[in-house]
Motif scaffolding. Structure first.
Motif, PDB file in Angstrom:
ATOM      1  N   PRO A 150      -3.286  36.331 -25.073  1.00  0.00           N
ATOM      2  CA  PRO A 150      -3.028  37.710 -25.508  1.00  0.00           C
ATOM      3  C   PRO A 150      -1.970  38.429 -24.675  1.00  0.00           C
ATOM      4  CG  PRO A 150      -5.389  37.277 -25.368  1.00  0.00           C
ATOM      5  CD  PRO A 150      -4.706  36.129 -24.719  1.00  0.00           C
ATOM      6  N   HIS A 151      -1.665  37.893 -23.503  1.00  0.00           N
ATOM      7  CA  HIS A 151      -0.684  38.525 -22.625  1.00  0.00           C
ATOM      8  C   HIS A 151       0.699  37.877 -22.727  1.00  0.00           C
ATOM      9  CE1 HIS A 151      -3.972  40.788 -20.865  1.00  0.00           C
ATOM     10  NE2 HIS A 151      -4.626  39.659 -20.680  1.00  0.00           N
ATOM     11  N   GLY A 152       0.852  36.919 -23.643  1.00  0.00           N
ATOM     12  CA  GLY A 152       2.169  36.353 -23.911  1.00  0.00           C
ATOM     13  C   GLY A 152       2.621  35.247 -22.983  1.00  0.00           C
ATOM     14  N   TYR A 153       1.694  34.631 -22.259  1.00  0.00           N
ATOM     15  CA  TYR A 153       2.062  33.539 -21.358  1.00  0.00           C
ATOM     16  C   TYR A 153       1.965  32.183 -22.063  1.00  0.00           C
ATOM     17  CZ  TYR A 153       1.836  36.795 -17.452  1.00  0.00           C
ATOM     18  OH  TYR A 153       2.042  37.858 -16.606  1.00  0.00           O
ATOM     19  N   GLN A 154       2.883  31.308 -21.732  1.00  0.00           N
ATOM     20  CA  GLN A 154       2.799  29.900 -22.134  1.00  0.00           C
ATOM     21  C   GLN A 154       2.168  29.104 -21.000  1.00  0.00           C
ATOM     22  OE1 GLN A 154       6.969  28.860 -23.184  1.00  0.00           O
ATOM     23  NE2 GLN A 154       6.111  28.355 -25.183  1.00  0.00           N
ATOM     24  N   VAL A 155       1.337  28.141 -21.352  1.00  0.00           N
ATOM     25  CA  VAL A 155       0.718  27.260 -20.364  1.00  0.00           C
ATOM     26  C   VAL A 155       1.110  25.826 -20.690  1.00  0.00           C
ATOM     27  CG1 VAL A 155      -1.472  26.369 -19.484  1.00  0.00           C
ATOM     28  CG2 VAL A 155      -1.199  28.824 -19.888  1.00  0.00           C
ATOM     29  N   LYS A 156       1.713  25.145 -19.724  1.00  0.00           N
ATOM     30  CA  LYS A 156       2.194  23.786 -19.936  1.00  0.00           C
ATOM     31  C   LYS A 156       1.557  22.831 -18.928  1.00  0.00           C
ATOM     32  CE  LYS A 156       6.727  25.098 -21.796  1.00  0.00           C
ATOM     33  NZ  LYS A 156       8.195  24.871 -21.695  1.00  0.00           N
ATOM     34  N   PRO A 157       0.962  21.724 -19.393  1.00  0.00           N
ATOM     35  CA  PRO A 157       0.341  20.768 -18.468  1.00  0.00           C
ATOM     36  C   PRO A 157       1.377  19.899 -17.770  1.00  0.00           C
ATOM     37  CG  PRO A 157       0.151  19.973 -20.710  1.00  0.00           C
ATOM     38  CD  PRO A 157       0.780  21.338 -20.804  1.00  0.00           C
ATOM     39  N   VAL A 158       1.061  19.515 -16.535  1.00  0.00           N
ATOM     40  CA  VAL A 158       1.901  18.611 -15.743  1.00  0.00           C
ATOM     41  C   VAL A 158       0.983  17.598 -15.075  1.00  0.00           C
ATOM     42  CG1 VAL A 158       3.606  18.398 -13.908  1.00  0.00           C
ATOM     43  CG2 VAL A 158       3.509  20.513 -15.254  1.00  0.00           C
ATOM     44  N   GLN A 159       1.258  16.327 -15.249  1.00  0.00           N
ATOM     45  CA  GLN A 159       0.458  15.293 -14.603  1.00  0.00           C
ATOM     46  C   GLN A 159       0.799  15.217 -13.107  1.00  0.00           C
ATOM     47  OE1 GLN A 159      -2.057  13.483 -15.812  1.00  0.00           O
ATOM     48  NE2 GLN A 159      -1.872  14.442 -17.835  1.00  0.00           N
ATOM     49  N   VAL A 160      -0.245  15.232 -12.284  1.00  0.00           N
ATOM     50  CA  VAL A 160      -0.102  15.118 -10.831  1.00  0.00           C
ATOM     51  C   VAL A 160      -0.748  13.808 -10.405  1.00  0.00           C
ATOM     52  CG1 VAL A 160      -0.721  16.142  -8.599  1.00  0.00           C
ATOM     53  CG2 VAL A 160      -0.167  17.625 -10.556  1.00  0.00           C
ATOM     54  N   HIS A 161      -0.018  12.971  -9.697  1.00  0.00           N
ATOM     55  CA  HIS A 161      -0.579  11.658  -9.385  1.00  0.00           C
ATOM     56  C   HIS A 161      -0.398  11.221  -7.931  1.00  0.00           C
ATOM     57  CE1 HIS A 161       3.432  11.193 -11.424  1.00  0.00           C
ATOM     58  NE2 HIS A 161       3.705  10.713 -10.226  1.00  0.00           N
ATOM     59  N   GLY A 162       0.277  12.014  -7.110  1.00  0.00           N
ATOM     60  CA  GLY A 162       0.516  11.541  -5.751  1.00  0.00           C
ATOM     61  C   GLY A 162       0.190  12.528  -4.663  1.00  0.00           C
ATOM     62  N   CYS A 163      -0.404  13.678  -5.026  1.00  0.00           N
ATOM     63  CA  CYS A 163      -0.649  14.712  -4.025  1.00  0.00           C
ATOM     64  C   CYS A 163      -1.841  15.566  -4.456  1.00  0.00           C
ATOM     65  CB  CYS A 163       0.594  15.578  -3.835  1.00  0.00           C
ATOM     66  SG  CYS A 163       1.187  16.363  -5.344  1.00  0.00           S
ATOM     67  N   LEU A 164      -2.212  16.514  -3.626  1.00  0.00           N
ATOM     68  CA  LEU A 164      -3.413  17.302  -3.872  1.00  0.00           C
ATOM     69  C   LEU A 164      -3.256  18.241  -5.065  1.00  0.00           C
ATOM     70  CD1 LEU A 164      -6.255  18.115  -2.953  1.00  0.00           C
ATOM     71  CD2 LEU A 164      -5.183  19.809  -1.442  1.00  0.00           C
ATOM     72  N   HIS A 165      -2.198  19.047  -5.049  1.00  0.00           N
ATOM     73  CA  HIS A 165      -1.983  20.072  -6.067  1.00  0.00           C
ATOM     74  C   HIS A 165      -0.575  19.998  -6.632  1.00  0.00           C
ATOM     75  CE1 HIS A 165      -5.254  22.586  -3.905  1.00  0.00           C
ATOM     76  NE2 HIS A 165      -5.748  22.257  -5.088  1.00  0.00           N
ATOM     77  N   LEU A 166      -0.376  20.604  -7.791  1.00  0.00           N
ATOM     78  CA  LEU A 166       0.967  20.681  -8.361  1.00  0.00           C
ATOM     79  C   LEU A 166       1.945  21.309  -7.379  1.00  0.00           C
ATOM     80  CD1 LEU A 166       2.891  20.433 -10.828  1.00  0.00           C
ATOM     81  CD2 LEU A 166       2.175  22.763 -11.442  1.00  0.00           C
ATOM     82  N   LYS A 167       1.535  22.426  -6.747  1.00  0.00           N
ATOM     83  CA  LYS A 167       2.469  23.126  -5.860  1.00  0.00           C
ATOM     84  C   LYS A 167       2.648  22.427  -4.517  1.00  0.00           C
ATOM     85  CE  LYS A 167       0.922  27.384  -6.791  1.00  0.00           C
ATOM     86  NZ  LYS A 167       0.810  28.865  -6.871  1.00  0.00           N
ATOM     87  N   THR A 168       1.928  21.345  -4.271  1.00  0.00           N
ATOM     88  CA  THR A 168       2.279  20.480  -3.150  1.00  0.00           C
ATOM     89  C   THR A 168       3.619  19.827  -3.422  1.00  0.00           C
ATOM     90  OG1 THR A 168      -0.080  19.973  -2.894  1.00  0.00           O
ATOM     91  CG2 THR A 168       1.479  18.599  -1.664  1.00  0.00           C
ATOM     92  N   ALA A 169       3.893  19.547  -4.710  1.00  0.00           N
ATOM     93  CA  ALA A 169       5.071  18.771  -5.097  1.00  0.00           C
ATOM     94  C   ALA A 169       6.191  19.597  -5.696  1.00  0.00           C
ATOM     95  CB  ALA A 169       4.661  17.687  -6.105  1.00  0.00           C
TER      96      ALA A 169
END
Length: 253
Positions: free
Chosen positions: A144-163
């Motif tokens: 409802p707030h107009g955001y898009q959410v896109k998945p990203v596969q993470v396979h070598g570190c703890l979190h997405l923002k680690t990479a």
């Protein structure tokens, strides 16, 4: 701007670890480094709030994982590590002063460290801590707030923002070996060298980017790309699998 932070727990030596070998951790040094990190935020115009409500919980300093804070709403997470779920209740009152709240429910799991916002797009890492159900709940809450959410596969570190993190709305800093880079088509990508893989977690500030101390090649790369760069020592906190984004929730007025 508000920066919600949390005092380093005296039990941080019992923190969750996934990709690092446990090492002795100096609590006093970790607290000095955290204080220096808070000082950087203050210099950049943030009003720093330091909570103590979860001080008995080992990972409580890493407040980023408890919530996703946007302009319109804050979404309370359901961390993937069961030992961290108690943290969320302690953070709730602090966020409720600034935002309406929503929450991820079981069986969904979502760590804030797996959510990278760039403009009106949220990239969500599917990792050991965040599952697809948690991502889909986030998508439904934010639609409802107009955001898009896109998945990203993470396979070598703890979190997405680690990479991968964003230096601005058009530029990413990344170590691509740890994630699927396909969802990031169209961005300028500055790749950190393998020996500085952990430097991919930078903190975007008002007038510059903050880089963990000790990553000279990444610092030089960012300067050459036109960014003003500051550094701060988080070497003791990195023993607890920390990055720069982990230790604050940044809230715009």
């Amino acid at each position: 701007m508000i920066a919600i932070t949390h005092r380093v727990s005296p039990n941080i030596h019992q923190c969750e670890l996934t990709h690092r070998v446990r090492e002795p951790l100096d609590l006093d040094r970790a607290r000095r480094q955290h204080a220096a990190y808070q000082d950087v935020l203050r210099r950049h115009g943030f009003s720093v709030e330091e909570l103590t409500v979860n001080e008995h919980l080992p990972d409580s300093v890493f407040v980023e994982d408890t919530a996703v804070v946007l302009d319109e709403i804050a979404v309370l997470c359901r961390p993937g590590a069961p030992s961290r779920r108690e943290e969320v209740a302690g953070i709730r009152p602090a966020l409720a002063r600034y935002r309406p709240l929503a929450a991820i429910q079981a069986p969904g799991t979502l760590d804030g460290g797996d959510v990278l916002r760039v403009g009106k797009t949220l990239f969500v890492g599917l990792s050991l801590r965040t599952n697809r159900d948690g991502m889909e709940q986030l998508r439904a809450i934010l639609a409802p707030h107009g955001y898009q959410v896109k998945p990203v596969q993470v396979h070598g570190c703890l979190h997405l923002k680690t990479a991968v993190t964003a230096a601005d709305d058009h530029t990413l800093v990344a170590y691509p070996a740890w994630i699927d880079m396909e969802p990031f088509g169209g961005f300028r990508v500055l790749e950190v060298p393998e020996e500085e893989a952990e430097a991919a977690n930078i903190l975007r500030l008002h007038r510059s980017v903050l880089v963990a101390q000790g990553f000279a090649r990444t610092e030089r790369m960012l300067r050459q790309a036109g960014f003003s760069v500051e550094t701060v020592d988080i070497s003791e906190l990195r023993k607890a699998e920390a990055g720069l984004t982990c230790s604050s929730l940044l809230v715009s007025p």
